[in-house]
Every structure is written in structure tokens, then in C-alpha cells.
Design a protein around this motif. Structure first.
Motif, mmCIF file in Angstrom:
data_model
loop_
_atom_site.group_PDB
_atom_site.id
_atom_site.type_symbol
_atom_site.label_atom_id
_atom_site.label_comp_id
_atom_site.label_asym_id
_atom_site.label_seq_id
_atom_site.Cartn_x
_atom_site.Cartn_y
_atom_site.Cartn_z
ATOM 1 N N PHE A 22 64.215 46.893 0.722
ATOM 2 C CA PHE A 22 65.064 47.606 1.687
ATOM 3 C C PHE A 22 64.878 49.118 1.548
ATOM 4 N N PHE A 23 64.899 49.654 0.315
ATOM 5 C CA PHE A 23 64.723 51.087 0.108
ATOM 6 C C PHE A 23 63.314 51.537 0.479
ATOM 7 N N LEU A 24 62.341 50.696 0.279
ATOM 8 C CA LEU A 24 60.973 51.016 0.655
ATOM 9 C C LEU A 24 60.852 51.172 2.170
ATOM 10 N N ILE A 25 61.452 50.266 2.924
ATOM 11 C CA ILE A 25 61.415 50.343 4.390
ATOM 12 C C ILE A 25 62.168 51.578 4.885
ATOM 13 N N ILE A 26 63.357 51.822 4.352
ATOM 14 C CA ILE A 26 64.149 52.991 4.749
ATOM 15 C C ILE A 26 63.402 54.281 4.388
ATOM 16 N N GLY A 27 62.765 54.330 3.230
ATOM 17 C CA GLY A 27 61.997 55.513 2.834
ATOM 18 C C GLY A 27 60.827 55.773 3.768
ATOM 19 N N THR A 28 60.149 54.715 4.190
ATOM 20 C CA THR A 28 59.032 54.858 5.123
ATOM 21 C C THR A 28 59.506 55.394 6.466
ATOM 22 N N ILE A 29 60.614 54.868 6.949
ATOM 23 C CA ILE A 29 61.173 55.337 8.226
ATOM 24 C C ILE A 29 61.576 56.808 8.125
ATOM 25 N N CYS A 30 62.248 57.185 7.046
ATOM 26 C CA CYS A 30 62.679 58.581 6.870
ATOM 27 C C CYS A 30 61.477 59.518 6.767
ATOM 28 N N LEU A 31 60.439 59.079 6.075
ATOM 29 C CA LEU A 31 59.244 59.907 5.948
ATOM 30 C C LEU A 31 58.606 60.144 7.315
ATOM 31 N N ARG A 32 58.532 59.114 8.135
ATOM 32 C CA ARG A 32 57.983 59.278 9.494
ATOM 33 C C ARG A 32 58.830 60.240 10.323
ATOM 34 N N VAL A 33 60.138 60.130 10.202
ATOM 35 C CA VAL A 33 61.028 61.026 10.949
ATOM 36 C C VAL A 33 60.804 62.472 10.522
ATOM 37 N N PHE A 34 60.689 62.723 9.224
ATOM 38 C CA PHE A 34 60.488 64.087 8.739
ATOM 39 C C PHE A 34 59.119 64.637 9.140
ATOM 40 N N VAL A 35 58.090 63.809 9.117
ATOM 41 C CA VAL A 35 56.759 64.254 9.526
ATOM 42 C C VAL A 35 56.748 64.596 11.014
ATOM 43 N N THR A 36 57.388 63.778 11.830
ATOM 44 C CA THR A 36 57.467 64.040 13.270
ATOM 45 C C THR A 36 58.261 65.318 13.548
ATOM 46 N N ALA A 37 59.353 65.499 12.822
ATOM 47 C CA ALA A 37 60.153 66.713 12.992
ATOM 48 C C ALA A 37 59.359 67.953 12.598
#
Length: 151
Positions: A22-37
Motif C-alpha cells: 500500500f505504501f509503495l503504491i501511494i509513494g509512486t503516485i505521490c512521486l508522479r504528482v510531484f514530478v508533474t508539478a
């Protein structure tokens, strides 16, 4: 007598793996959001820099001033024939750099054409991939000289 505790440890291990996944999936999503931002912010900075530079050049030209006086980093391209063509380059952090440098990331090309007391300035701001970030065309009337006005 021996007690079996493997059932509890197996349940804990499976629960631990689920939480880790669960934390791995959430971390991946957050990383994508920060890279896009970060990419959106960088693109917005480039557009703001391109707009302010083009507006500054347009004001200098409209005031009748010389490009070299206000933008000493502008390089005049003499191979363009009748029109004057200037080029300005910046690196990735919008610091001015030389046109032949490997660190060139942004380029502004200014082409000046004069016909019948009208001057047209075409400005094109591109990135290192050749993608046009901003274009501006400005036309303005050149003042008549005293001799031209009296004739």
C-alpha cells in the motif's frame, strides 16, 4: 509440549506485506504528482521569462533605442540579407550564455524588417528541443526625418 505460534507470525507477515505494498503504491503516485508539478512549474517559468523578455525588446524597439544598448548579449547574425537578425541564448536556469555553448537551453531569435517607415519585429522563443514556447510580432511606425517630412 510444544506450542505452535507460526499461524500468528504468518498472519503478521502477510499484513506487513499488504501495508508495505500500500505504501509503495501511494509513494509512486505521490512521486508522479510531484514530478508533474515540477514540470508544470518549469514550463510556467519559461513562458513567463519568454513573455517578459519579448515585451522588453518590443518596448526598446518602439522607443527607437538600439538592441545592443539594452541587450549586450544579443548576437547580430549578418548572414540574413536585408533584415537584421539577433539571437539571444540562456541556460536551463535562465542565465545568459554564449550561443555556441553546449549549455544553451533557451533561444530567442529576433528578426527586424523595415519597409516604408514601418518596422516589424518577429520574436520566437524556443527551447533546446526546438519547441516554440512563445512568439510575438510587433509592428510600429518609424518617425520621419526632417528632410523626409519637408520633401
Amino acid at each position: 509440549m510444544k506450542k505452535q505460534v507460526s499461524g500468528k507470525s504468518r498472519t503478521f507477515f502477510i499484513e506487513f506485506l499488504i501495508v508495505l505494498f500500500f505504501f509503495l503504491i501511494i509513494g509512486t503516485i505521490c512521486l508522479r504528482v510531484f514530478v508533474t508539478a515540477h514540470k508544470v512549474t518549469r514550463d510556467a517559468d519559461a513562458l513567463a521569462h519568454a513573455q517578459s523578455t519579448a515585451a522588453s525588446i518590443a518596448e526598446v524597439l518602439e522607443a527607437g533605442e538600439s538592441i545592443e544598448d539594452y541587450f549586450p548579449d544579443a548576437v547580430l547574425d549578418t548572414s540574413s540579407g536585408q533584415s537584421r537578425c539577433y539571437q539571444m541564448t540562456w541556460d536551463n536556469d535562465f542565465a545568459v550564455c554564449s550561443g555556441d555553448s553546449a549549455s544553451v537551453f533557451y533561444t530567442l531569435v529576433l528578426q527586424l524588417d523595415t519597409t516604408d517607415h514601418m518596422q516589424t519585429a518577429d520574436m520566437t522563443f524556443t527551447d533546446s528541443a526546438g519547441e516554440t514556447l512563445y512568439e510575438l510580432t510587433v509592428s510600429y511606425h518609424l518617425a520621419l526625418t526632417r528632410e523626409e517630412a519637408l520633401s
